[in-house]
Design an enzyme around this catalytic site. Structure first.
Site, PDB file in Angstrom:
ATOM      1  CB  SER A 130      -3.527  12.611   8.292  1.00  0.00           C
ATOM      2  OG  SER A 130      -3.062  13.881   7.948  1.00  0.00           O
TER       3      SER A 130
ATOM      4  CG  ASP B 176      -4.476  17.268  14.139  1.00  0.00           C
ATOM      5  OD1 ASP B 176      -3.653  17.977  13.548  1.00  0.00           O
ATOM      6  OD2 ASP B 176      -4.736  16.100  13.822  1.00  0.00           O
TER       7      ASP B 176
ATOM      8  CG  HIS C 141      -1.577  15.368  12.535  1.00  0.00           C
ATOM      9  ND1 HIS C 141      -2.851  15.388  12.014  1.00  0.00           N
ATOM     10  CD2 HIS C 141      -0.805  14.773  11.601  1.00  0.00           C
ATOM     11  CE1 HIS C 141      -2.834  14.828  10.814  1.00  0.00           C
ATOM     12  NE2 HIS C 141      -1.608  14.445  10.539  1.00  0.00           N
TER      13      HIS C 141
END
Ligand code: 4NP
Length: 593
Positions: free
Chosen positions: A453, A532, A564
């Site tokens: 991320s 995601d 995600h």
């Protein structure tokens, strides 16, 4: 069954086998992880568990865990102590974080039913008051607070974006929301009238707020330290909250992990400093463990809490005894691979000190191969708490350096806000400073970088803007193009991007790794969930296309039907295994050169 993943100490990187890596990943990803959510009727604990391969909700009566949900879940709403039902969140779009709500009665397990009313969307927070459920949600169009009553959802008020309800009492929802210049404000919504009021902290950000038994709001604000304020719900006027005991103040905490009341009206504050936390009841310290504590519940005359450390997967413990009540067996394997963990202040380019956690691998020499593992968020932190990536890297023979680059939480508001308006700037310098320190201090022979991320973004920034520092990098769920990502984001994340850049869109081009692919000099592994919805795949596909045209060495692993948040064993393995194989191969190549 005893997992056999331990690499013999005499083995060097060059003899690391694929089989070893598979068993490291499998055994560490499959360790059970638990967090305490509350107390439900019948004096039982409500617990979320990564167990049976996925995230599930359990009732715990002191001896047995009873699974409440039939199908795996993605979250649970807050509720008052002693509730007889639980509201579950489940993503219904293969990882896109489009959540539907389900109700399960705690005495009728495995029979959850979907609640009609609210169309599936990103649910950011919520509270089940019994007669109504209040949630904050976000769609591509807008974010809002809703009340769900009798099978119908009513839009109570629209919200600018990122907003989290932290408590609810008699028609009033209290919470925190993104404010000006990277700060977080306190908000109060009258759910019946729709009136939204907000309050900014002069020098700090609000982190959480709860109603006291007397009806005031007790709000936690992080500035240069953690402050507790008593806020009048009718005027929003605030005073310092006075607690019966002085231990909390004396501790001089910098952050908050959890705040709430027990059924006896005691105020419990789990406060944090330098990556560890302590538990305070009415301001008095109770004995706790070295590491990080989360929610605390008063149960059977004592206290129980969520607890984790770098060597302990998230579990539920009794305090003050420290005895594990609900935890994974087999975590002892970690002791073999982490020979030492320590905390250091690392000097950065501008003289700032970067609080950094360092794990020494018992499987690597000194100096040895070292991975700078960069956390996501960016408003989050590495601490003395479990990290499956870090534990796996150590088990695979890499030392691990985890810098709390500017933007991290837990070191005061000034440090957190330093990233605002400057992502892939000072934060990247901090990451590089930690890497250089690893070499200068004799820990690192060769340097790698990995992150997920925002940490994946830092990896992409490092390989494109500091191409001479690392030997290879693993970018998980990364950001590569702010402009394209903004267009693909829902209202909550558009708001977050604005906040992070402080509205300075003119920076987007320079801070997007996709515009600097030409600079890459070392192998890159891209790992990305297909669906995601926070850091979308599409821009990363264009990044790959550029890397291909420019002849860069890269590999890519798209995790199908995944989003995600990683909360199944399958997704954990599919993300982590290619990363370890890639790094082991990179180290083997470097060793033989
Ligand atoms: P995280 O993901 O690091 O897991 O919190 C992120 C998602 C979006 C953004 C940053 C991080 N963003 O800036 O939009």
């Amino acid at each position: 069954m005893k997992p056999n993943f331990i690499v013999r100490v005499s083995q060097l990187a060059s003899s690391r086998s694929y089989k070893d890596l598979v068993s490291i990943v499998e055994s560490l990803v499959s360790l059970e992880k638990y967090s305490l959510l509350g107390l439900i009727s019948g004096e039982r604990l409500l617990v979320a568990g990564l167990r049976e391969g996925a995230l599930n909700a359990y009732a715990f009566d002191g001896s047995e865990l009873t699974r409440l949900n039939r199908e795996p879940i993605n979250g649970v709403l807050q509720a008052p102590l002693g509730a007889s039902r639980v509201i579950l969140l489940r993503d219904v779009e293969k990882g896109r974080e489009q959540h539907a709500l389900f109700e399960v009665k705690v005495d009728e397990p495995l029979a959850e039913e979907m609640l009609e009313g609210l169309k599936p969307q990103r649910i950011m927070s919520g509270y089940d008051a019994g007669d109504r459920i209040v949630v904050t949600g976000s769609t591509m169009e807008y974010a809002a607070l809703y009340s769900i009553e009798d099978g119908e959802a009513r839009l109570v008020t629209r919200l600018p974006g990122f907003a989290f309800i932290t408590d609810y009492r008699e028609g009033l929802a209290v919470g925190i929301m993104a404010g000006e210049a990277g700060k977080f404000d306190l908000f109060l919504v009258d759910v019946d009238s729709g009136e939204l009021r907000r309050k900014s902290g002069k020098e700090g950000s609000f982190i959480s707020a709860v109603f006291s038994p007397g009806g005031d709001i007790i709000a936690a604000m992080e500035s240069s330290r953690l402050e507790l304020l008593k806020v009048d719900p009718s005027t929003l006027e605030a005073d310092e909250a006075e607690l019966p005991h002085g231990d909390l103040k004396e501790y001089q905490p910098l952050g908050l992990n959890w705040i709430g009341y027990t059924q006896d009206g005691e105020l419990v504050v789990v406060a944090r400093k330098h990556g560890r936390s302590r538990v305070f009841v009415d301001g008095k310290a109770i004995e706790s463990l070295a590491g990080i504590h989360g929610r605390v519940v008063k149960w059977k005359g004592g206290y129980v809490a969520s607890y984790t450390s770098l060597k302990t997967p998230p579990s539920v413990v009794k305090l003050p005894e420290g005895e594990v009540l609900i935890g994974s067996s087999g975590a002892g394997v970690v002791d073999e691979s982490i020979s030492e963990s320590r905390f250091e202040w690392v000097e950065s380019f501008d003289g700032s000190k970067v609080p950094t956690f360092i794990l020494k691998s018992g499987k690597a020499g000194e100096p040895g191969p070292t991975v700078v593992l960069v956390h996501g968020g960016p408003f989050s932190e590495d601490s003395d708490s479990w990290d499956t990536f870090a534990a796996s890297l150590a088990a695979a023979g890499f030392h691990v350096v985890m810098p709390n680059y500017r933007g991290s939480t837990g070191y005061g508001e000034e440090w957190r806000l330093k990233i605002v308006g400057d992502p892939c700037g000072g934060d990247l310098e901090d990451v590089v400073s930690a890497a250089r320190y690893a070499v200068e201090s004799g820990l690192a022979s060769r340097l790698y970088i990995m992150g997920y991320s925002y940490g994946g973004y830092m990896t992409m920034c490092a390989l494109t803007k500091k191409p001479d520092v690392f030997q290879a990098g693993v970018a998980g769920a990364s950001v590569v193009d702010w402009e394209e990502m903004y267009g693909l984001s829902d209202a909550a994340f558009r708001n977050f991007i604005e906040l992070l850049f402080a509205g300075r869109r003119e920076l987007w081009r320079d801070r997007s790794p996709i515009n600097f692919v030409r600079n890459i000099k070392v192998p890159l592994a891209i790992i990305h969930p297909q669906n995601d919805s926070r850091t979308p795949l599409k821009p990363v596909l264009r990044f790959m296309s550029k890397a291909l045209e420019l002849g860069k060495t890269f590999e890519a692993h798209i995790i199908p039907d995944a989003g995600h948040a990683i909360n199944t064993v399958r997704d954990g393995i599919k993300i982590l295994l290619p990363a370890l194989v890639f790094l082991a191969e990179a180290e083997e190549r470097a060793e033989s050169e």
